[in-house]
Enzyme design. Structure first.
Site, short mmCIF file in Angstrom:
data_model
loop_
_atom_site.label_atom_id
_atom_site.label_comp_id
_atom_site.label_asym_id
_atom_site.label_seq_id
_atom_site.Cartn_x
_atom_site.Cartn_y
_atom_site.Cartn_z
CB CYS A 132 -0.90 0.00 1.24
SG CYS A 132 -2.10 1.36 1.23
CB CYS A 180 -3.94 3.46 7.98
SG CYS A 180 -4.45 4.18 6.42
CB CYS A 185 -3.09 -0.88 8.28
SG CYS A 185 -3.25 -1.95 6.85
S1 SF4 Z 1 -5.78 0.72 6.01
FE1 SF4 Z 1 -3.90 -0.34 5.31
S2 SF4 Z 1 -4.39 -1.00 3.23
FE2 SF4 Z 1 -5.91 0.56 3.77
S3 SF4 Z 1 -5.09 2.50 3.01
FE3 SF4 Z 1 -4.40 2.28 5.13
S4 SF4 Z 1 -2.38 1.30 5.04
FE4 SF4 Z 1 -3.39 1.01 3.06
#
Ligand code: SF4
Length: 340
Positions: free
Chosen positions: A62, A66, A69
């Protein structure tokens, strides 16, 4: 002087109206986007769940980071296209009706060409009623919609805040780009290319006090999925994890307060931790079902090696919870009363 109609004529008229309503009402209700549908009568003859709706996380890579995540970049593996198609064909034979492509960020691999080809294959070759993608929305170009939009039923875009500072705190800052403007652009492309637009939000410590009513109403998604931030051992908590999401977690009461603040948003579909844990069929990048029932993701063997029926026994999937949380809804754009 007005004469009142004979009583038997009135009775006949009322009966005719009732018959008309009972034949038309199901059609009208069927067309309501996001409406839940009841559990089907039939299950698999062997007693194993039918993989009606599958989430295929074909990449863990990604472009965002986040903090909460729960599907992190632990590998960079992606199946070759032909193998992914073979797995999807097996799922279709086992009863799959809806596929959702997720990640990681699905538009990162081959700049969206890989997911585009899978979407096209699922709609054109497998004729699946519903094909959807969950994306953070930052890498989608209009060119993609021109090539593949007609094969896609639903695009779900993650949006946790309409405030850029909060997005930065979460790990979704877009630098000079505005997340809100990007959402408006995606919504417009969805309209232009006939794709249903959905929003997913994860409610956590940094956005739980936010009032999103006006923004959501203005974007008018067919469905707004609101998740409670979830801890998964080995993904966002624990020694082997790539994240430490403890500081994002909120209580059930905090989550309920957020829901209450947005109770007038009719397309809101809430998902508490309990509902999330075992009501999703999740396939990882190797096409292994991930069992989250014990708070961590334990993989089955790959459906490419042992077939769907053997692998799904280890998925921890709770079919009843799937139907209870409204997992089966009007998910094909052909059945939705889209405004455009
Ligand atoms: S939650 Fe994980 S997969 Fe989704 S945008 Fe954020 S870092 Fe990327």
């Amino acid at each position: 002087m007005m004469l009142s109609p004979p009583r038997h004529l009135l009775g006949l008229l009322l009966r005719a109206l009732a018959a008309l309503w009972s034949s038309l009402a199901p059609l009208w209700l069927w067309g309501a986007p996001g409406r839940r549908l009841p559990a089907p009568e039939k299950r698999s003859p062997s007693g194993t769940p039918v993989p009606l709706s599958v989430n295929y996380h074909f990449t863990r890579q990604c472009n965002y980071k986040c903090g909460f995540c729960f599907h992190t970049a632990k590998t960079s593996f992606v199946l070759p296209l032909q193998e992914a198609k073979r797995g999807l064909s097996l799922l279709k034979q086992a009863g799959m009706e809806k596929i959702n492509f997720s990640g990681g960020e699905p538009f990162l691999h081959e700049r969206g060409e890989f997911v585009g080809k899978l979407v096209q294959f699922c709609k054109e070759d497998l004729q699946l009623p519903s094909v959807s993608i969950v994306s953070n929305g930052s890498m989608i170009k209009e060119r993609w919609f021109r090539c593949y939009g007609k094969y896609l039923d639903i695009l779900a875009v993650s949006c946790d805040s309409f405030c850029e500072e909060v997005n930065v705190l979460i790990g979704r800052g877009q630098g000079r780009k505005s997340h809100v403007e990007n959402l408006q652009k995606l919504k417009k492309w969805c309209q232009d290319y006939g794709v249903a637009f959905k929003i997913n939000s994860v409610i956590n410590r940094f956005n739980m006090e936010e009032d999103m009513n006006e923004h959501i109403k203005a974007l008018n998604p067919v469905r707004w999925k609101v998740f409670q931030c979830l801890l998964i051992e080995g993904e966002n908590t624990g020694e082997e994890a790539l994240r430490e999401a403890e500081r994002f977690v909120i209580s059930d009461e905090d989550f309920e307060r957020f829901l209450h603040r947005h109770k007038d948003v009719s397309c809101l579909v809430p998902e508490s931790n309990q509902k999330m844990r075992d009501s999703y069929l999740i396939l990882d990048e190797y096409m292994r079902f991930l069992n989250c029932a014990n708070g961590r993701k334990e993989p089955s063997r790959s459906i490419l090696d042992v077939g769907v029926e053997d692998a799904i026994k280890f998925s921890g999937f709770d079919e009843n919870m799937f139907f209870k949380r409204g997992g089966k809804y009007v998910w094909s754009k052909a059945d939705m009363a889209l405004e455009w």
